[in-house]
Design a protein around this motif. Structure first.
Motif, PDB file in Angstrom:
ATOM      1  N   ASN A  86       0.619  -0.912  -0.304  1.00  0.00           N
ATOM      2  CA  ASN A  86      -0.063  -0.201  -0.048  1.00  0.00           C
ATOM      3  C   ASN A  86       1.299   1.516   0.308  1.00  0.00           C
ATOM      4  N   SER A  87       1.132   1.891  -1.061  1.00  0.00           N
ATOM      5  CA  SER A  87       2.387   2.493  -1.422  1.00  0.00           C
ATOM      6  C   SER A  87       1.192   4.350  -0.437  1.00  0.00           C
ATOM      7  N   ASN A  88       0.553   3.750   0.483  1.00  0.00           N
ATOM      8  CA  ASN A  88       0.083   5.678   1.497  1.00  0.00           C
ATOM      9  C   ASN A  88       0.603   5.238   2.304  1.00  0.00           C
ATOM     10  N   TYR A  89       1.279   4.223   2.374  1.00  0.00           N
ATOM     11  CA  TYR A  89       2.281   3.778   4.001  1.00  0.00           C
ATOM     12  C   TYR A  89       3.726   4.458   3.318  1.00  0.00           C
ATOM     13  N   ASN A  90       3.454   4.737   2.269  1.00  0.00           N
ATOM     14  CA  ASN A  90       5.382   4.801   2.006  1.00  0.00           C
ATOM     15  C   ASN A  90       5.601   6.909   2.288  1.00  0.00           C
ATOM     16  N   VAL A  91       6.358   7.103   3.797  1.00  0.00           N
ATOM     17  CA  VAL A  91       6.734   7.717   4.004  1.00  0.00           C
ATOM     18  C   VAL A  91       7.973   8.527   2.805  1.00  0.00           C
ATOM     19  N   TYR A  92       8.232   7.862   2.248  1.00  0.00           N
ATOM     20  CA  TYR A  92       9.911   8.682   1.185  1.00  0.00           C
ATOM     21  C   TYR A  92       9.031   8.815  -0.598  1.00  0.00           C
ATOM     22  N   GLU A  93       8.117   8.536  -0.603  1.00  0.00           N
ATOM     23  CA  GLU A  93       6.949   8.760  -1.741  1.00  0.00           C
ATOM     24  C   GLU A  93       5.764   9.968  -0.761  1.00  0.00           C
ATOM     25  N   LYS A  94       5.182  10.091  -0.289  1.00  0.00           N
ATOM     26  CA  LYS A  94       4.517  10.588  -0.167  1.00  0.00           C
ATOM     27  C   LYS A  94       5.035  12.116   0.669  1.00  0.00           C
ATOM     28  N   GLU A  95       5.413  12.081   2.495  1.00  0.00           N
ATOM     29  CA  GLU A  95       5.618  12.905   3.084  1.00  0.00           C
ATOM     30  C   GLU A  95       7.219  13.159   2.275  1.00  0.00           C
ATOM     31  N   LEU A  96       8.286  12.522   2.778  1.00  0.00           N
ATOM     32  CA  LEU A  96       9.506  13.479   2.884  1.00  0.00           C
ATOM     33  C   LEU A  96       9.425  14.673   2.214  1.00  0.00           C
ATOM     34  N   PRO A  97       8.897  14.204   0.460  1.00  0.00           N
ATOM     35  CA  PRO A  97       8.665  15.507  -0.512  1.00  0.00           C
ATOM     36  C   PRO A  97       9.017  16.904  -0.015  1.00  0.00           C
ATOM     37  N   LEU A  98       7.518  16.552   1.063  1.00  0.00           N
ATOM     38  CA  LEU A  98       7.012  17.664   1.560  1.00  0.00           C
ATOM     39  C   LEU A  98       7.329  18.621   2.278  1.00  0.00           C
ATOM     40  N   VAL A  99       8.874  18.696   3.189  1.00  0.00           N
ATOM     41  CA  VAL A  99       9.367  18.352   3.825  1.00  0.00           C
ATOM     42  C   VAL A  99      10.055  20.033   4.216  1.00  0.00           C
ATOM     43  N   GLY A 100       9.982  20.803   4.962  1.00  0.00           N
ATOM     44  CA  GLY A 100      10.844  22.056   4.706  1.00  0.00           C
ATOM     45  C   GLY A 100      12.001  22.312   4.971  1.00  0.00           C
ATOM     46  N   ARG A 101      12.838  22.906   4.843  1.00  0.00           N
ATOM     47  CA  ARG A 101      14.285  23.642   5.304  1.00  0.00           C
ATOM     48  C   ARG A 101      14.649  22.434   6.836  1.00  0.00           C
ATOM     49  N   ASP A 102      14.680  23.548   7.560  1.00  0.00           N
ATOM     50  CA  ASP A 102      14.451  23.337   8.861  1.00  0.00           C
ATOM     51  C   ASP A 102      13.846  23.091  10.503  1.00  0.00           C
ATOM     52  N   GLU A 103      14.258  23.516  11.010  1.00  0.00           N
ATOM     53  CA  GLU A 103      12.637  23.338  12.056  1.00  0.00           C
ATOM     54  C   GLU A 103      12.303  24.911  11.696  1.00  0.00           C
ATOM     55  N   THR A 104      12.969  26.003  11.943  1.00  0.00           N
ATOM     56  CA  THR A 104      12.506  27.411  12.067  1.00  0.00           C
ATOM     57  C   THR A 104      11.014  27.302  10.893  1.00  0.00           C
ATOM     58  N   ASP A 105      11.455  26.688  10.100  1.00  0.00           N
ATOM     59  CA  ASP A 105      10.420  26.547   8.763  1.00  0.00           C
ATOM     60  C   ASP A 105       9.541  25.651   8.458  1.00  0.00           C
ATOM     61  N   ASP A 106       9.506  24.620   9.396  1.00  0.00           N
ATOM     62  CA  ASP A 106       8.687  23.636   9.397  1.00  0.00           C
ATOM     63  C   ASP A 106       9.397  22.769  10.759  1.00  0.00           C
ATOM     64  N   ALA A 107       8.260  23.064  11.691  1.00  0.00           N
ATOM     65  CA  ALA A 107       7.884  23.167  12.555  1.00  0.00           C
ATOM     66  C   ALA A 107       7.229  21.454  13.541  1.00  0.00           C
TER      67      ALA A 107
END
Length: 325
Positions: A86-107
């Motif tokens: 189930n690709s909906n569990y794949n954090v590397y494909e689904k969520e990781l691309p949405l991550v910001g630069r750092d904690e200030t940018d993406d808490a």
């Protein structure tokens, strides 16, 4: 072999420290974001409260949270990643691309400053796997899990932390993977309570009836008293099994709070009297809203612990210590 500490009851608290990595696939920032952002208050609040009671816990931390920024995070990824059916569990494909630069940018995805606060305390930092890995979902393998564990160990060691204890995400304890932990120097894990309602399951198998039983068990002794003997099985990591999830304060269920706390304290008392383990757990983001009410509930629990300590010699240990390490 029974390794319960010195014939005394043991009280363990473990926290699944994950931020959005633990819930990205079941909710959204819009629905749950305040819980995640609230962790910036919850972690220092827990540190202060535990210090007042001279209490140490195990913070099982998702490996992603050891990274200061996106560059460091991407450099730490394992070469072999989980291939969930189930690709909906794949954090590397689904969520990781949405991550910001750092904690200030993406808490929502970064928590390095919170992790650093824990380093100056007596608490144990364990692992919640590197990527919040689901060990019972179809498609993934022991080889992929081992790669995840090694990535978690490496990023921890890069921060001068030796990992000893693991908490399986979604409590998906896969007994076939226990030798992988032993082979990779993770000698302690949090198992599940023995009742059938807490049996490790795939996420799709968490049926409404089972969820209802667990909800009722929060307030009534549906599963009995969840206290345990800590035992060592040769060649495998030590199981320091969970007793109860500390359900967060909910205004609509506020009239049941006293019953919830009574259930927990009754189990604690039994563990203290019978020289057994009581293991309470939750996620910091569970306390991310209604922070005052949740901290007040924890204070009541810690007050009860102190009373049991004085009366029965009830001891507080981390997961690592409870395993005799």
């Amino acid at each position: 072999m029974d390794i319960t500490s010195n014939n005394k009851g043991v009280f363990v608290i473990s926290l699944d420290f994950e931020l959005l990595w633990g819930v990205w696939d079941v909710t959204t920032k819009e629905k749950y974001g305040q819980h995640i952002l609230g962790v910036k208050q919850v972690i220092p609040g827990l540190i202060d409260l535990f210090k007042r009671y001279d209490f140490k816990a195990t913070f099982a931390t998702v490996g992603f949270l050891f990274a200061k920024n996106r560059e460091e995070l991407m450099a730490s990824l394992p070469a072999v990643k989980p291939a969930y059916s189930n690709s909906n569990y794949n954090v590397y494909e689904k969520e990781l691309p949405l991550v910001g630069r750092d904690e200030t940018d993406d808490a929502y995805h970064y928590g390095y400053s919170l992790f650093r606060q824990l380093l100056d305390t007596q608490h144990e930092i364990g692992t919640h796997t590197f990527c919040h890995y689901y060990c019972l979902e179809e498609g993934q393998s022991a080889e992929e899990f081992e790669a995840d564990v090694r990535a978690a160990k490496k990023i921890a060691l890069d921060n001068n932390i030796q990992l000893y204890s693991i908490v399986f995400p979604r409590n998906q304890v896969n007994e076939d993977y226990l030798p992988v932990l032993q082979d990779n120097g993770i000698p302690v894990y949090r198992g599940n309570p023995t009742s059938w309602i807490y049996k490790p399951r795939k996420f799709a198998a968490e049926l409404p009836f089972i969820r209802l039983c667990r909800l009722l068990d929060t307030y009534l002794p549906v599963s009995g008293y969840n206290t345990h003997i800590i035992a060592k099985e040769e060649g495998l990591p030590v199981n320091v099994p969970a007793s109860r999830f500390l359900k967060p304060y909910n205004k609509s269920l506020a009239w049941l709070e006293k019953l919830k706390l009574k259930r927990i304290m009754n189990e604690m008392t039994r563990a203290a009297q019978k020289n057994e383990l009581y293991h309470l757990w939750w996620h910091p983001h569970n306390f991310g809203v209604n922070i005052a009410e949740n901290m007040n509930n924890l204070t009541i629990i810690l007050d009860h612990y102190k009373q049991l300590q004085q009366k029965y010699g009830f001891v507080n240990l981390t997961m690592k210590e409870a395993a005799g390490l």
